[in-house]
Design a protein around this motif. Structure first.
Motif, PDB file in Angstrom:
ATOM      1  N   ALA A   1      33.525 -36.610   9.806  1.00 37.28           N
ATOM      2  CA  ALA A   1      33.370 -37.156  10.935  1.00 37.28           C
ATOM      3  C   ALA A   1      34.699 -37.488  11.617  1.00 37.28           C
ATOM      4  O   ALA A   1      34.876 -37.038  12.914  1.00 37.28           O
ATOM      5  CB  ALA A   1      32.656 -38.483  10.804  1.00 37.28           C
ATOM      6  N   ARG A   2      35.637 -37.858  11.020  1.00 33.02           N
ATOM      7  CA  ARG A   2      37.076 -38.235  11.466  1.00 33.02           C
ATOM      8  C   ARG A   2      37.697 -36.900  11.929  1.00 33.02           C
ATOM      9  O   ARG A   2      38.225 -36.523  13.215  1.00 33.02           O
ATOM     10  CB  ARG A   2      37.906 -38.736  10.447  1.00 33.02           C
TER      11      ARG A   2
ATOM     12  N   TYR B   1      35.999 -41.238  16.909  1.00 35.13           N
ATOM     13  CA  TYR B   1      35.392 -41.369  15.687  1.00 35.13           C
ATOM     14  C   TYR B   1      34.899 -43.152  15.624  1.00 35.13           C
ATOM     15  O   TYR B   1      35.679 -43.925  15.675  1.00 35.13           O
ATOM     16  CB  TYR B   1      36.450 -40.935  14.426  1.00 35.13           C
ATOM     17  N   VAL B   2      33.729 -43.217  15.200  1.00 41.68           N
ATOM     18  CA  VAL B   2      33.278 -44.631  14.911  1.00 41.68           C
ATOM     19  C   VAL B   2      32.631 -44.701  13.598  1.00 41.68           C
ATOM     20  O   VAL B   2      31.717 -44.013  13.269  1.00 41.68           O
ATOM     21  CB  VAL B   2      32.370 -45.032  15.972  1.00 41.68           C
ATOM     22  N   ASP B   3      33.198 -45.495  12.632  1.00 44.91           N
ATOM     23  CA  ASP B   3      32.725 -45.480  11.384  1.00 44.91           C
ATOM     24  C   ASP B   3      32.029 -46.890  11.271  1.00 44.91           C
ATOM     25  O   ASP B   3      32.409 -48.021  11.137  1.00 44.91           O
ATOM     26  CB  ASP B   3      34.145 -45.779  10.486  1.00 44.91           C
ATOM     27  N   THR B   4      30.511 -46.781  11.268  1.00 45.08           N
ATOM     28  CA  THR B   4      29.911 -48.198  11.514  1.00 45.08           C
ATOM     29  C   THR B   4      29.744 -48.561  10.211  1.00 45.08           C
ATOM     30  O   THR B   4      29.403 -49.781  10.017  1.00 45.08           O
ATOM     31  CB  THR B   4      28.226 -47.620  11.918  1.00 45.08           C
ATOM     32  N   GLY B   5      29.849 -48.062   9.027  1.00 43.19           N
ATOM     33  CA  GLY B   5      30.115 -48.628   7.685  1.00 43.19           C
ATOM     34  C   GLY B   5      31.083 -49.774   7.476  1.00 43.19           C
ATOM     35  O   GLY B   5      30.939 -50.788   7.128  1.00 43.19           O
TER      36      GLY B   5
ATOM     37  N   PRO C   1      40.278 -47.486  16.859  1.00 37.84           N
ATOM     38  CA  PRO C   1      40.532 -46.217  16.479  1.00 37.84           C
ATOM     39  C   PRO C   1      42.126 -46.027  16.425  1.00 37.84           C
ATOM     40  O   PRO C   1      42.564 -45.971  17.405  1.00 37.84           O
ATOM     41  CB  PRO C   1      39.811 -45.401  17.236  1.00 37.84           C
ATOM     42  N   GLU C   2      42.692 -45.645  15.190  1.00 37.05           N
ATOM     43  CA  GLU C   2      43.972 -45.036  15.334  1.00 37.05           C
ATOM     44  C   GLU C   2      44.152 -43.942  14.822  1.00 37.05           C
ATOM     45  O   GLU C   2      43.312 -43.226  14.357  1.00 37.05           O
ATOM     46  CB  GLU C   2      44.870 -46.239  14.312  1.00 37.05           C
ATOM     47  N   GLN C   3      45.539 -43.219  14.747  1.00 40.37           N
ATOM     48  CA  GLN C   3      45.624 -42.112  14.146  1.00 40.37           C
ATOM     49  C   GLN C   3      44.954 -41.692  12.964  1.00 40.37           C
ATOM     50  O   GLN C   3      43.754 -40.815  13.079  1.00 40.37           O
ATOM     51  CB  GLN C   3      47.045 -41.874  14.078  1.00 40.37           C
ATOM     52  N   ASP C   4      44.971 -42.474  11.945  1.00 43.09           N
ATOM     53  CA  ASP C   4      44.418 -41.932  10.803  1.00 43.09           C
ATOM     54  C   ASP C   4      43.507 -42.847  10.242  1.00 43.09           C
ATOM     55  O   ASP C   4      42.247 -42.754  10.127  1.00 43.09           O
ATOM     56  CB  ASP C   4      45.264 -41.706   9.601  1.00 43.09           C
ATOM     57  N   VAL C   5      43.807 -44.434   9.927  1.00 44.47           N
ATOM     58  CA  VAL C   5      42.818 -45.250   9.686  1.00 44.47           C
ATOM     59  C   VAL C   5      42.424 -45.876  10.958  1.00 44.47           C
ATOM     60  O   VAL C   5      42.993 -45.987  11.959  1.00 44.47           O
ATOM     61  CB  VAL C   5      43.388 -46.284   8.762  1.00 44.47           C
ATOM     62  N   GLN C   6      41.201 -46.386  10.657  1.00 45.35           N
ATOM     63  CA  GLN C   6      40.837 -47.090  11.851  1.00 45.35           C
ATOM     64  C   GLN C   6      40.306 -48.701  11.579  1.00 45.35           C
ATOM     65  O   GLN C   6      40.079 -49.011  10.407  1.00 45.35           O
ATOM     66  CB  GLN C   6      39.073 -46.618  12.033  1.00 45.35           C
TER      67      GLN C   6
END
Ligand code: CDP
Ligand code: CDP
Length: 229
Positions: free
Chosen positions: A21-22, A32-36, A72-77
């Protein structure tokens, strides 16, 4: 130029949702939104406060007043709770072991689904989770249900975790199967494929192949929109 759309990606643990997804979001220049990560953040917070998932009333009450932010950042959210960055803690085995129990609770699901819908209002979002295509964004223009065999999913997790945590492949396979069972069996918005979601079995696919498959579905969507104009 085309109208922006939303992409919903659901599936069980270790199917490759967040990695893929990313990358899809990056290709489309979408968010990208990581709901987990949000369910994990709440779980970590409750464990730290000593609030058991068995005490539903208290969880509901505490969750109502929590400020949960996803940055949301470059690599990690990053995930912040009441302003505190707790990202480094949310992937631990302790959180993974309890997250499905807290995720069953109505107050938790209502709060997070509302936040997630808000994040997708302006479109241009790739969101992954368990109930995105069915409940959070039932009108998402592109819906993917991603799976892989439980053995393959446990192996993927093992390769990620083995340096950081004392864990065996067998233990992970057991944990993942148990989490799937809870996520599929819960009463409110269980893990299942939306009728209009495209099924993608990634057992024998590498990351790039999966990304390409999804981007190609996005292109098909855009072409169909154009033909309707
Ligand atoms: O990364 P992994 O697949 O292990 O899990 P995750 O996506 O971080 O989600 C952790 C847990 O949160 C899941 O096992 C579900 O119990 C819960 N979850 C949910 O209930 N609904 C979502 N939309 C996303 C996650
Ligand atoms: O978010 P979810 O739990 O569905 O899975 P993930 O955290 O994105 O992926 C779990 C691991 O599998 C990551 O280390 C990915 O690099 C890896 N992976 C893979 O090896 N092959 C794929 N087709 C997809 C993911």
């Amino acid at each position: 130029t085309y109208e922006r759309f939303n992409v919903a990606i659901d599936g069980p643990a270790g199917a490759g949702k967040s990695t893929v997804a990313r990358l899809v979001a990056r290709k489309l220049s979408y968010i990208y939104v990581d709901t987990g990560a949000m369910y994990r953040a709440i779980t970590w917070y409750m464990i730290r406060k000593g609030i058991s998932y068995l005490d539903e009333e208290q969880v509901d009450q505490v969750v109502r007043d929590l400020m949960i932010e996803l940055i949301p950042e470059q690599d990690v959210q990053k995930v912040l709770i009441n302003g505190e960055d707790i990202t480094p803690h949310i992937r631990s085995l302790q959180v993974s072991g309890q997250v499905s129990q807290y995720s069953k609770l109505k107050g938790v699901r209502t709060r997070l689904s509302d936040l997630q819908r808000e994040m997708a209002l302006r479109k241009g979002v790739v969101m992954d989770g368990r109930d995105i295509g069915t409940t959070v964004l039932p009108d998402a223009e592109v819906k993917i249900f991603m799976t892989a065999s439980v053995e393959e999913r446990a192996l993927r997790r093992y390769n990620e975790l083995r340096d950081a945590e004392q864990v065996t492949l067998q233990q992970l396979e057991h944990d993942i199967a148990e989490r799937d069972r809870l996520d599929e069996g819960r009463e409110i918005s269980p893990l299942r494929r939306a009728e209009d979601a495209i099924l993608l079995d990634t057992t024998f696919m590498d990351i790039n192949q999966v990304v390409e498959a999804i981007v190609s579905h996005c292109r098909t969507h855009v072409d169909e929109e154009r033909n309707h104009l």
